[in-house]
Design a protein around this motif. Structure first.
Motif, PDB file in Angstrom:
ATOM      1  N   GLN A 107       0.836  -1.209   0.000  1.00 26.38           N
ATOM      2  CA  GLN A 107       0.000   0.000   0.000  1.00 26.38           C
ATOM      3  C   GLN A 107       0.866   1.252   0.000  1.00 26.38           C
ATOM      4  OE1 GLN A 107      -2.502  -0.721   3.417  1.00 26.38           O
ATOM      5  NE2 GLN A 107      -4.227  -1.373   2.157  1.00 26.38           N
ATOM      6  N   GLU A 108       1.930   1.232   0.806  1.00 22.49           N
ATOM      7  CA  GLU A 108       2.834   2.383   0.885  1.00 22.49           C
ATOM      8  C   GLU A 108       3.505   2.642  -0.465  1.00 22.49           C
ATOM      9  OE1 GLU A 108       5.820   2.186   3.944  1.00 22.49           O
ATOM     10  OE2 GLU A 108       4.259   2.052   5.463  1.00 22.49           O
ATOM     11  N   LEU A 109       3.989   1.572  -1.068  1.00 21.43           N
ATOM     12  CA  LEU A 109       4.676   1.704  -2.360  1.00 21.43           C
ATOM     13  C   LEU A 109       3.751   2.318  -3.408  1.00 21.43           C
ATOM     14  CD1 LEU A 109       7.103   1.037  -4.266  1.00 21.43           C
ATOM     15  CD2 LEU A 109       5.996  -1.152  -4.694  1.00 21.43           C
ATOM     16  N   VAL A 110       2.549   1.786  -3.499  1.00 23.11           N
ATOM     17  CA  VAL A 110       1.619   2.269  -4.523  1.00 23.11           C
ATOM     18  C   VAL A 110       1.161   3.695  -4.215  1.00 23.11           C
ATOM     19  CG1 VAL A 110      -0.642   1.877  -5.579  1.00 23.11           C
ATOM     20  CG2 VAL A 110       0.889  -0.052  -5.146  1.00 23.11           C
ATOM     21  N   ARG A 111       0.956   3.975  -2.925  1.00 22.09           N
ATOM     22  CA  ARG A 111       0.509   5.331  -2.554  1.00 22.09           C
ATOM     23  C   ARG A 111       1.595   6.366  -2.892  1.00 22.09           C
ATOM     24  NH1 ARG A 111      -0.637   4.665   2.783  1.00 22.09           N
ATOM     25  NH2 ARG A 111       1.433   5.340   3.381  1.00 22.09           N
ATOM     26  N   GLU A 112       2.860   6.005  -2.609  1.00 23.60           N
ATOM     27  CA  GLU A 112       3.940   6.976  -2.813  1.00 23.60           C
ATOM     28  C   GLU A 112       4.413   7.069  -4.263  1.00 23.60           C
ATOM     29  OE1 GLU A 112       7.096   6.175  -0.066  1.00 23.60           O
ATOM     30  OE2 GLU A 112       5.741   6.327   1.649  1.00 23.60           O
ATOM     31  N   LYS A 113       4.376   5.929  -4.969  1.00 21.55           N
ATOM     32  CA  LYS A 113       5.003   5.934  -6.302  1.00 21.55           C
ATOM     33  C   LYS A 113       4.087   5.487  -7.433  1.00 21.55           C
ATOM     34  CE  LYS A 113       9.643   5.835  -4.630  1.00 21.55           C
ATOM     35  NZ  LYS A 113      10.986   5.252  -4.721  1.00 21.55           N
ATOM     36  N   ASN A 115       1.410   2.795  -9.540  1.00 22.54           N
ATOM     37  CA  ASN A 115       1.385   1.376  -9.885  1.00 22.54           C
ATOM     38  C   ASN A 115       2.521   0.932 -10.806  1.00 22.54           C
ATOM     39  OD1 ASN A 115      -1.073   0.173  -8.643  1.00 22.54           O
ATOM     40  ND2 ASN A 115      -2.061   1.868  -9.722  1.00 22.54           N
ATOM     41  N   ASN A 116       3.187   1.885 -11.440  1.00 23.79           N
ATOM     42  CA  ASN A 116       4.171   1.511 -12.462  1.00 23.79           C
ATOM     43  C   ASN A 116       5.530   2.168 -12.248  1.00 23.79           C
ATOM     44  OD1 ASN A 116       2.307  -0.101 -14.132  1.00 23.79           O
ATOM     45  ND2 ASN A 116       1.250   1.864 -14.352  1.00 23.79           N
ATOM     46  N   SER A 117       5.939   2.256 -11.000  1.00 16.96           N
ATOM     47  CA  SER A 117       7.182   2.954 -10.678  1.00 16.96           C
ATOM     48  C   SER A 117       8.413   2.247 -11.235  1.00 16.96           C
ATOM     49  CB  SER A 117       7.315   3.068  -9.154  1.00 16.96           C
ATOM     50  OG  SER A 117       7.254   1.784  -8.551  1.00 16.96           O
ATOM     51  N   PHE A 118       8.291   0.952 -11.541  1.00 13.76           N
ATOM     52  CA  PHE A 118       9.455   0.163 -11.982  1.00 13.76           C
ATOM     53  C   PHE A 118      10.073   0.672 -13.270  1.00 13.76           C
ATOM     54  CE2 PHE A 118       5.382  -2.087 -11.951  1.00 13.76           C
ATOM     55  CZ  PHE A 118       4.991  -1.935 -13.270  1.00 13.76           C
ATOM     56  N   TYR A 119       9.327   1.427 -14.057  1.00 16.20           N
ATOM     57  CA  TYR A 119       9.895   1.937 -15.308  1.00 16.20           C
ATOM     58  C   TYR A 119      10.759   3.193 -15.081  1.00 16.20           C
ATOM     59  CZ  TYR A 119       6.446  -1.013 -17.748  1.00 16.20           C
ATOM     60  OH  TYR A 119       5.703  -2.061 -18.207  1.00 16.20           O
ATOM     61  N   ALA A 120      10.674   3.782 -13.903  1.00 16.55           N
ATOM     62  CA  ALA A 120      11.329   5.075 -13.670  1.00 16.55           C
ATOM     63  C   ALA A 120      12.853   4.967 -13.556  1.00 16.55           C
ATOM     64  CB  ALA A 120      10.762   5.734 -12.420  1.00 16.55           C
ATOM     65  N   SER A 121      13.337   3.950 -12.860  1.00 13.68           N
ATOM     66  CA  SER A 121      14.787   3.786 -12.676  1.00 13.68           C
ATOM     67  C   SER A 121      15.051   2.373 -12.161  1.00 13.68           C
ATOM     68  CB  SER A 121      15.310   4.790 -11.640  1.00 13.68           C
ATOM     69  OG  SER A 121      14.804   4.461 -10.349  1.00 13.68           O
ATOM     70  N   ILE A 122      16.333   1.972 -12.192  1.00 18.93           N
ATOM     71  CA  ILE A 122      16.693   0.646 -11.665  1.00 18.93           C
ATOM     72  C   ILE A 122      16.361   0.584 -10.178  1.00 18.93           C
ATOM     73  CG2 ILE A 122      18.645  -0.868 -11.118  1.00 18.93           C
ATOM     74  CD1 ILE A 122      19.881  -0.082 -13.764  1.00 18.93           C
ATOM     75  N   ASP A 124      13.995   2.165  -8.566  1.00 18.22           N
ATOM     76  CA  ASP A 124      12.547   2.007  -8.395  1.00 18.22           C
ATOM     77  C   ASP A 124      12.103   0.586  -8.749  1.00 18.22           C
ATOM     78  OD1 ASP A 124      11.498   4.558  -7.470  1.00 18.22           O
ATOM     79  OD2 ASP A 124      12.208   5.366  -9.368  1.00 18.22           O
ATOM     80  N   ARG A 125      12.728   0.042  -9.782  1.00 16.41           N
ATOM     81  CA  ARG A 125      12.371  -1.329 -10.163  1.00 16.41           C
ATOM     82  C   ARG A 125      12.771  -2.298  -9.036  1.00 16.41           C
ATOM     83  NH1 ARG A 125      15.052  -6.026 -10.871  1.00 16.41           N
ATOM     84  NH2 ARG A 125      16.544  -5.289 -12.407  1.00 16.41           N
ATOM     85  N   ARG A 126      13.956  -2.089  -8.484  1.00 20.47           N
ATOM     86  CA  ARG A 126      14.406  -2.976  -7.404  1.00 20.47           C
ATOM     87  C   ARG A 126      13.529  -2.818  -6.165  1.00 20.47           C
ATOM     88  NH1 ARG A 126      20.825  -2.295  -8.577  1.00 20.47           N
ATOM     89  NH2 ARG A 126      20.946  -3.972 -10.111  1.00 20.47           N
ATOM     90  N   GLU A 127      13.049  -1.603  -5.925  1.00 17.23           N
ATOM     91  CA  GLU A 127      12.163  -1.391  -4.779  1.00 17.23           C
ATOM     92  C   GLU A 127      10.868  -2.198  -4.939  1.00 17.23           C
ATOM     93  OE1 GLU A 127      10.566   2.562  -4.398  1.00 17.23           O
ATOM     94  OE2 GLU A 127      10.277   2.329  -2.235  1.00 17.23           O
ATOM     95  N   CYS A 128      10.327  -2.189  -6.155  1.00 15.59           N
ATOM     96  CA  CYS A 128       9.107  -2.959  -6.417  1.00 15.59           C
ATOM     97  C   CYS A 128       9.376  -4.451  -6.236  1.00 15.59           C
ATOM     98  CB  CYS A 128       8.599  -2.651  -7.825  1.00 15.59           C
ATOM     99  SG  CYS A 128       7.057  -3.491  -8.235  1.00 15.59           S
ATOM    100  N   CYS A 129      10.520  -4.928  -6.799  1.00 13.34           N
ATOM    101  CA  CYS A 129      10.871  -6.345  -6.631  1.00 13.34           C
ATOM    102  C   CYS A 129      11.077  -6.675  -5.156  1.00 13.34           C
ATOM    103  CB  CYS A 129      12.137  -6.681  -7.419  1.00 13.34           C
ATOM    104  SG  CYS A 129      11.926  -6.832  -9.204  1.00 13.34           S
ATOM    105  N   GLN A 130      11.626  -5.737  -4.415  1.00 11.10           N
ATOM    106  CA  GLN A 130      11.843  -5.977  -2.990  1.00 11.10           C
ATOM    107  C   GLN A 130      10.508  -6.215  -2.281  1.00 11.10           C
ATOM    108  OE1 GLN A 130      14.553  -6.277  -0.984  1.00 11.10           O
ATOM    109  NE2 GLN A 130      13.192  -6.515   0.788  1.00 11.10           N
TER     110      GLN A 130
END
Ligand code: SF4
Length: 255
Positions: A107-113, A115-122, A124-130
Motif C-alpha cells: 500500500q505504501e509503495l503504490v501510494r507513494e510511487k 502502480n508503475n514505478s518500476f519503469y522510472a529507474s533501476i 525504483d524497479r528494485r524497490e518494487c521487486c523488494q
C-alpha cells in the motif's frame, strides 16, 4: 547484518562442493531425490511456473507428492501464469504455498510511487521487486534449510556460473539446489513434451522467460533468453535479487 545469516547450516562447504561434483553430471532426479530425503519439510521448491519450474515440479512430485512448492504471487502476473498454476496444482495434487506481498508495504509503495514505478529507474524497479518478491521470498525461506530452483547456466550472463549445489549466502546460507544448471533449453522442452507436463502458453508466443506482466515481453529470434525481462535495462542488471550471486558456491538475490 541479515539475521538469517546467523542460521546454522548443517552441511559444510566441503560437503556442498562434494555434492556439487556428485550431481553436476547426474540426472536432475538424483539431486532432487537427495534434497527431499536430506531436508524433508525444511526443503522448498521455488516455482514461477516457467518451463524449468514445471519440470522441477514434475520430477519432485513423482519422488514425493507432499514436497513443499512455493510461488511468489506479486499481484502483477500474467493471466496465463495463473492458468498454468491451477493446471499444475490439479495435475500433481501439490499443496502450493502462494506467497503474497506484505499488504502494508505494498500500500505504501503504490501510494507513494503509483502502480508503475518500476519503469522510472533501476532503483525504483528494485524497490518494487523488494516489496513484491524479495520480502515474501525471505518469509518462505525462513521456514527452510534448503531450496530448489530451475536456474540454468545457459539462460543469461548473470547465471553463467550457477552450480548444481551451492550455498546461498544472500539468503541466509541456505543450501541451494539447481538441478537443471547444465540443461539446455532443448533439454527442458524435450522433458516437457516427453512427460506431457502442463506449461505456460506464453512460451508458445515468444516468451522464453516469464515474470510479471508489465516487466516481461516476447523476445526476437537469436536474442538472449532473458532479453524480454526488464528489457529497458542492461543485461547485467537483469536479476530481481532472488538469485544474485556472491561468488562460487554462493548466491545472492532476485528471479
Ligand atoms: S518484476 Fe516488475 S512488477 Fe514484478 S516485482 Fe519486479 S518490478 Fe515489480
Amino acid at each position: 547484518m541479515n539475521e538469517l545469516l546467523s542460521r546454522p547450516v548443517a552441511l559444510s562447504d566441503a560437503t556442498l562442493e562434494r555434492l556439487d561434483r556428485r550431481f553436476a553430471d547426474a540426472p536432475a532426479e538424483a539431486a532432487i531425490e537427495y534434497a527431499i530425503e536430506r531436508f524433508g519439510s525444511r526443503l522448498v521448491v521455488a516455482s514461477s511456473f516457467g518451463a524449468e519450474d514445471v519440470v522441477l515440479i514434475d520430477i519432485a512430485a513423482r519422488i514425493d507428492p507432499s514436497v513443499r512448492v512455493f510461488t511468489l504471487d506479486t499481484g502483477r502476473l500474467h493471466q496465463e501464469t495463473y492458468e498454468v498454476m491451477d493446471a499444475i496444482v490439479e495435475r500433481y495434487g501439490i499443496r502450493l504455498e502462494v506467497m503474497v506481498p506484505n499488504q502494508v508495504s505494498l500500500q505504501e509503495l503504490v501510494r507513494e510511487k503509483g502502480n508503475n514505478s518500476f519503469y522510472a529507474s533501476i532503483e525504483d524497479r528494485r524497490e518494487c521487486c523488494q516489496v513484491r518478491k524479495l520480502e515474501p521470498l525471505r518469509r518462505v525461506l525462513d521456514t527452510a534449510d534448503a531450496w530448489v530452483t530451475g536456474l540454468r547456466r545457459e539462460q543469461s550472463i548473470t547465471r553463467a556460473e550457477v552450480a548444481t549445489v551451492e550455498r546461498d549466502i544472500t539468503n541466509g546460507g541456505l543450501v541451494k539446489f539447481n538441478p537443471l544448471a547444465s540443461w539446455s533449453r532443448a533439454d527442458v522442452w524435450t522433458y516437457i513434451e516427453r512427460h506431457g507436463v502442463p506449461y505456460n502458453r506464453l512460451h508458445d508466443r515468444g516468451f522464453p522467460s516469464i515474470g510479471c506482466a508489465p516487466c516481461t515481453r516476447a523476445v526476437l529470434p537469436g536474442e538472449d533468453e532473458r532479453a524480454g525481462r526488464w528489457w529497458w535495462e542492461r543485461p547485467e542488471h537483469k536479476e530481481c535479487g532472488l538469485h544474485a550471486r556472491a561468488g562460487l558456491h554462493q548466491s545472492s538475490a532476485t528471479h
